[in-house]
Design a protein around this motif. Sequence first.
Motif, PDB file in Angstrom:
ATOM      1  N   ARG A 133       1.064  -1.371  -0.192  1.00 21.54           N
ATOM      2  CA  ARG A 133      -0.084  -0.150   0.063  1.00 21.54           C
ATOM      3  C   ARG A 133       0.910   1.486   0.208  1.00 21.54           C
ATOM      4  O   ARG A 133       0.337   2.333  -0.614  1.00 21.54           O
ATOM      5  N   SER A 134       2.043   1.291   0.698  1.00 19.82           N
ATOM      6  CA  SER A 134       2.729   2.337   0.824  1.00 19.82           C
ATOM      7  C   SER A 134       3.534   2.721  -0.432  1.00 19.82           C
ATOM      8  O   SER A 134       3.977   3.786  -0.677  1.00 19.82           O
ATOM      9  N   SER A 135       3.602   1.787  -1.459  1.00 22.22           N
ATOM     10  CA  SER A 135       4.098   2.202  -2.715  1.00 22.22           C
ATOM     11  C   SER A 135       3.072   2.396  -3.942  1.00 22.22           C
ATOM     12  O   SER A 135       3.692   2.578  -4.951  1.00 22.22           O
ATOM     13  N   LEU A 136       1.935   2.377  -3.895  1.00 25.45           N
ATOM     14  CA  LEU A 136       0.708   2.466  -4.628  1.00 25.45           C
ATOM     15  C   LEU A 136       1.042   3.641  -5.510  1.00 25.45           C
ATOM     16  O   LEU A 136       0.811   3.795  -6.815  1.00 25.45           O
ATOM     17  N   VAL A 137       1.272   5.026  -4.809  1.00 16.57           N
ATOM     18  CA  VAL A 137       1.369   6.203  -5.607  1.00 16.57           C
ATOM     19  C   VAL A 137       2.489   5.899  -6.353  1.00 16.57           C
ATOM     20  O   VAL A 137       2.463   6.370  -7.723  1.00 16.57           O
TER      21      VAL A 137
END
Length: 246
Positions: A54-58
């Motif tokens: 989730r922390s790397s979706l952007v």
Amino acid sequence: MTVPGLYDLALGTAVDLRIGLEGHHCGVFLEAVVQSRRQSSPGVRAGLGVRFQRSSLVGAGFVSQWALGQREPAGRYEWRYPVDLPVILVTAPRGSTRIYPCTLVDVSMRGARASINHRIEPDSELRCEWRSEFGSGAVTSRAIWGANGRLGLQHVFQQPEERVAWEQLLVKVRSTLRERIVGPMPDSMRLSAGGIPTVARERGFTPTPGAVATAAAGINKVIPKLVEIPVSDARAAGKRHDPRSE
């Protein structure tokens, strides 16, 4: 997303992907988990299917857009190296000193990003202090944004020794990353349970000869493998749609 190449990585393995971007002097690190593995076949290259954390979706969205032709740097001017570094932030609002323990999750020469359970107002000046396996030191910083338990810091470097301490920290962080690199295996080799990952020798980020990724450190703290993706492979991976990565 599919990462081209044959790697001796089991399903469920946590990985950090280091992705270079054509036309930029820096790229991005993305956190992911190995979700599938594709063997090579006529006209198809072997690869790993990964699911982004989730922390790397952007960041993953930024890479996908870049692969499709968008070449804007999006404010990325230098490498932001992933790290897990406990620090304390010291502020003095209205003359009353307050101390906030938190963790730096990535660092660059200009600043850092922290995971924190407290709210610090933007533009607050503070002191970031650390003492860990990366050494010890402190720098003066300014909070520039904060949201969802994360805090963006920009360093001020009021004293020469602050810059020196931070530069030394970055050197040690980069050295630790080099020791985690796992390189691709020749397509002709079969994966085996007892196989030892080869070491990558990517341009500009070559690890110490003989180094392999560390499996774990401390209790229940797994250190992810580090996989480097060259520019050409990043473009191919970003353009390929894999529904399992959603």
